[in-house]
Design a protein around this motif. Structure first.
Motif, PDB file in Angstrom:
ATOM      1  N   ILE A 141       4.772   1.516  36.799  1.00 32.05           N
ATOM      2  CA  ILE A 141       4.338   1.266  35.428  1.00 32.05           C
ATOM      3  C   ILE A 141       3.642   2.497  34.860  1.00 32.05           C
ATOM      4  N   ALA A 142       2.754   3.101  35.656  1.00 35.89           N
ATOM      5  CA  ALA A 142       2.016   4.271  35.186  1.00 35.89           C
ATOM      6  C   ALA A 142       2.957   5.422  34.871  1.00 35.89           C
ATOM      7  N   GLU A 143       3.914   5.669  35.749  1.00 39.94           N
ATOM      8  CA  GLU A 143       4.829   6.783  35.534  1.00 39.94           C
ATOM      9  C   GLU A 143       5.783   6.495  34.373  1.00 39.94           C
ATOM     10  N   THR A 144       6.238   5.257  34.247  1.00 37.27           N
ATOM     11  CA  THR A 144       7.102   4.917  33.125  1.00 37.27           C
ATOM     12  C   THR A 144       6.364   5.092  31.804  1.00 37.27           C
ATOM     13  N   SER A 145       5.099   4.727  31.787  1.00 39.63           N
ATOM     14  CA  SER A 145       4.290   4.905  30.589  1.00 39.63           C
ATOM     15  C   SER A 145       4.202   6.376  30.211  1.00 39.63           C
ATOM     16  N   MET A 146       3.957   7.255  31.202  1.00 35.40           N
ATOM     17  CA  MET A 146       3.872   8.681  30.903  1.00 35.40           C
ATOM     18  C   MET A 146       5.230   9.235  30.485  1.00 35.40           C
ATOM     19  N   ASP A 147       6.297   8.733  31.055  1.00 43.94           N
ATOM     20  CA  ASP A 147       7.631   9.170  30.630  1.00 43.94           C
ATOM     21  C   ASP A 147       7.844   8.866  29.150  1.00 43.94           C
ATOM     22  N   ARG A 148       7.391   7.717  28.714  1.00 46.22           N
ATOM     23  CA  ARG A 148       7.554   7.349  27.314  1.00 46.22           C
ATOM     24  C   ARG A 148       6.679   8.219  26.416  1.00 46.22           C
ATOM     25  N   VAL A 149       5.489   8.576  26.909  1.00 43.05           N
ATOM     26  CA  VAL A 149       4.626   9.480  26.149  1.00 43.05           C
ATOM     27  C   VAL A 149       5.298  10.837  25.987  1.00 43.05           C
ATOM     28  N   ARG A 150       5.949  11.320  27.066  1.00 43.35           N
ATOM     29  CA  ARG A 150       6.599  12.635  27.007  1.00 43.35           C
ATOM     30  C   ARG A 150       7.787  12.648  26.047  1.00 43.35           C
ATOM     31  N   GLU A 151       8.314  11.474  25.730  1.00 40.16           N
ATOM     32  CA  GLU A 151       9.368  11.401  24.716  1.00 40.16           C
ATOM     33  C   GLU A 151       8.801  11.618  23.314  1.00 40.16           C
ATOM     34  N   LEU A 152       7.492  11.424  23.175  1.00 38.53           N
ATOM     35  CA  LEU A 152       6.834  11.506  21.866  1.00 38.53           C
ATOM     36  C   LEU A 152       6.020  12.775  21.682  1.00 38.53           C
ATOM     37  N   VAL A 153       5.647  13.408  22.808  1.00 30.86           N
ATOM     38  CA  VAL A 153       4.780  14.587  22.764  1.00 30.86           C
ATOM     39  C   VAL A 153       5.472  15.711  23.524  1.00 30.86           C
ATOM     40  N   PRO A 154       5.466  16.939  23.018  1.00 26.42           N
ATOM     41  CA  PRO A 154       6.068  18.058  23.755  1.00 26.42           C
ATOM     42  C   PRO A 154       5.512  18.169  25.172  1.00 26.42           C
ATOM     43  N   ASP A 155       6.289  18.774  26.047  1.00 23.66           N
ATOM     44  CA  ASP A 155       5.917  18.877  27.464  1.00 23.66           C
ATOM     45  C   ASP A 155       6.149  20.308  27.936  1.00 23.66           C
ATOM     46  N   GLU A 156       5.589  21.262  27.214  1.00 26.34           N
ATOM     47  CA  GLU A 156       5.858  22.664  27.495  1.00 26.34           C
ATOM     48  C   GLU A 156       4.638  23.453  27.938  1.00 26.34           C
ATOM     49  N   THR A 157       3.446  23.052  27.542  1.00 26.01           N
ATOM     50  CA  THR A 157       2.242  23.816  27.853  1.00 26.01           C
ATOM     51  C   THR A 157       1.187  22.916  28.475  1.00 26.01           C
ATOM     52  N   LEU A 158       0.155  23.544  29.026  1.00 25.57           N
ATOM     53  CA  LEU A 158      -0.962  22.760  29.543  1.00 25.57           C
ATOM     54  C   LEU A 158      -1.669  22.023  28.414  1.00 25.57           C
ATOM     55  N   GLY A 159      -1.691  22.637  27.240  1.00 27.62           N
ATOM     56  CA  GLY A 159      -2.250  21.939  26.095  1.00 27.62           C
ATOM     57  C   GLY A 159      -1.485  20.670  25.774  1.00 27.62           C
ATOM     58  N   ASP A 160      -0.173  20.696  25.974  1.00 32.09           N
ATOM     59  CA  ASP A 160       0.631  19.497  25.761  1.00 32.09           C
ATOM     60  C   ASP A 160       0.216  18.377  26.714  1.00 32.09           C
ATOM     61  N   ARG A 161      -0.163  18.739  27.924  1.00 34.82           N
ATOM     62  CA  ARG A 161      -0.596  17.709  28.868  1.00 34.82           C
ATOM     63  C   ARG A 161      -1.852  16.995  28.361  1.00 34.82           C
ATOM     64  N   ILE A 162      -2.751  17.741  27.729  1.00 34.87           N
ATOM     65  CA  ILE A 162      -3.937  17.121  27.161  1.00 34.87           C
ATOM     66  C   ILE A 162      -3.558  16.229  25.981  1.00 34.87           C
ATOM     67  N   ARG A 163      -2.650  16.702  25.126  1.00 35.41           N
ATOM     68  CA  ARG A 163      -2.206  15.870  24.011  1.00 35.41           C
ATOM     69  C   ARG A 163      -1.502  14.610  24.504  1.00 35.41           C
ATOM     70  N   GLN A 164      -0.707  14.753  25.558  1.00 31.45           N
ATOM     71  CA  GLN A 164      -0.063  13.581  26.135  1.00 31.45           C
ATOM     72  C   GLN A 164      -1.093  12.569  26.611  1.00 31.45           C
ATOM     73  N   LYS A 165      -2.117  13.067  27.271  1.00 28.94           N
ATOM     74  CA  LYS A 165      -3.144  12.152  27.778  1.00 28.94           C
ATOM     75  C   LYS A 165      -3.895  11.477  26.636  1.00 28.94           C
ATOM     76  N   ALA A 166      -4.115  12.206  25.534  1.00 25.40           N
ATOM     77  CA  ALA A 166      -4.768  11.594  24.386  1.00 25.40           C
ATOM     78  C   ALA A 166      -3.935  10.440  23.835  1.00 25.40           C
ATOM     79  N   VAL A 167      -2.618  10.642  23.768  1.00 29.13           N
ATOM     80  CA  VAL A 167      -1.720   9.581  23.298  1.00 29.13           C
ATOM     81  C   VAL A 167      -1.705   8.430  24.293  1.00 29.13           C
ATOM     82  N   HIS A 168      -1.666   8.745  25.577  1.00 25.03           N
ATOM     83  CA  HIS A 168      -1.645   7.720  26.618  1.00 25.03           C
ATOM     84  C   HIS A 168      -2.925   6.892  26.576  1.00 25.03           C
ATOM     85  N   ALA A 169      -4.059   7.545  26.341  1.00 20.20           N
ATOM     86  CA  ALA A 169      -5.348   6.851  26.355  1.00 20.20           C
ATOM     87  C   ALA A 169      -5.534   5.953  25.146  1.00 20.20           C
TER      88      ALA A 169
END
Length: 244
Positions: free
Chosen positions: A28-56
């Protein structure tokens, strides 16, 4: 490692420290992050923070509210990850933020500011959180730390004053929430962080809160874990997609 039904859990282990401890929960956790990565770029470390903001927050628009100060965005994340690897203290403003910091993937002491500085608050009339930050800063606690403010704007303002006076946290995560001084406090953090070269992650506007602050801090822990495992070099700009 495999689950009881033969599934490989290696793809899920990076998110096990979010609280997922069973095969189904990790999926469930990984599927959730996969869906976040469909909505947020996944190219930089900054993107990882933005992904986490969306996930949270469960809000794809939240990615546009994240700001990085004091250095380029990837270097801000690296600074936080290095502090985690160096086992620097993680210092939160209140108990709720402290409770949201993962206990896995790091050996950093985690403490809260609130509960300190009671005498200063009584003498001056300032808020307990502001007095707590000033008292811990007097003790040198914030120097080199991962300084996290998720609730109290006055704590963020006090921390900004400490930075202006010479304190240098390794990184600041500031997302205090509310309608009074919240946006202004984060703007103040950004100003002093930029002026003094202190890496900082903040958000703009009134939205934020303890869950966001804890989530962003936990992502710094995840980046540090990836670096410790050799999956992510902290001294290069290699694309994030190739690092995971």
């Amino acid at each position: 490692m495999t689950t009881d039904d033969g599934r490989d859990t290696s793809d899920f282990e990076a998110y096990a420290d979010l609280g997922a401890t069973t095969g189904d929960a990790m999926e469930i956790a990984e599927t959730s992050m996969d869906r976040v990565r469909e909505l947020v770029p996944d190219e930089t470390l900054g993107d990882r923070i933005r992904q986490k903001a969306v996930h949270a927050t469960g809000d794809p628009e939240f990615q546009y509210l994240v700001r990085f100060s004091g250095a380029d965005e990837s270097e801000v994340v690296r600074a936080g990850a290095r502090a985690v690897l160096d086992e620097q203290p993680v210092v939160t403003d209140i108990t709720m933020v402290k409770s949201g910091i993962t206990g896995r993937g790091h050996s950093c002491p985690v403490r809260k500011a609130i509960g300190n500085g009671a005498a200063l608050a009584a003498e001056t009339g300032m808020t307990r959180t502001a007095a707590s930050v000033l008292e811990l800063d007097r003790q040198g606690v914030y120097e080199g730390s991962v300084a996290v403010v998720g609730n109290a704007p006055t704590a963020a303002l006090a921390l900004a004053d400490c930075i202006e006076s010479g304190t240098r946290p390794a990184v600041v995560v500031a997302t205090p929430v509310g309608f009074v001084k919240a946006a202004e406090s984060r703007e103040r953090v950004r100003e002093v962080a930029d002026e003094h070269g202190v890496p900082a992650i903040t958000t703009v506007g009134r939205r934020g809160g303890s869950g966001v602050a804890a989530g962003l801090t936990n992502e710094l822990v995840h980046v540090a874990s990836d670096a410790r495992d050799g999956d992510l070099p902290l001294d290069t700009d290699a694309p994030v997609a190739s690092e995971r």
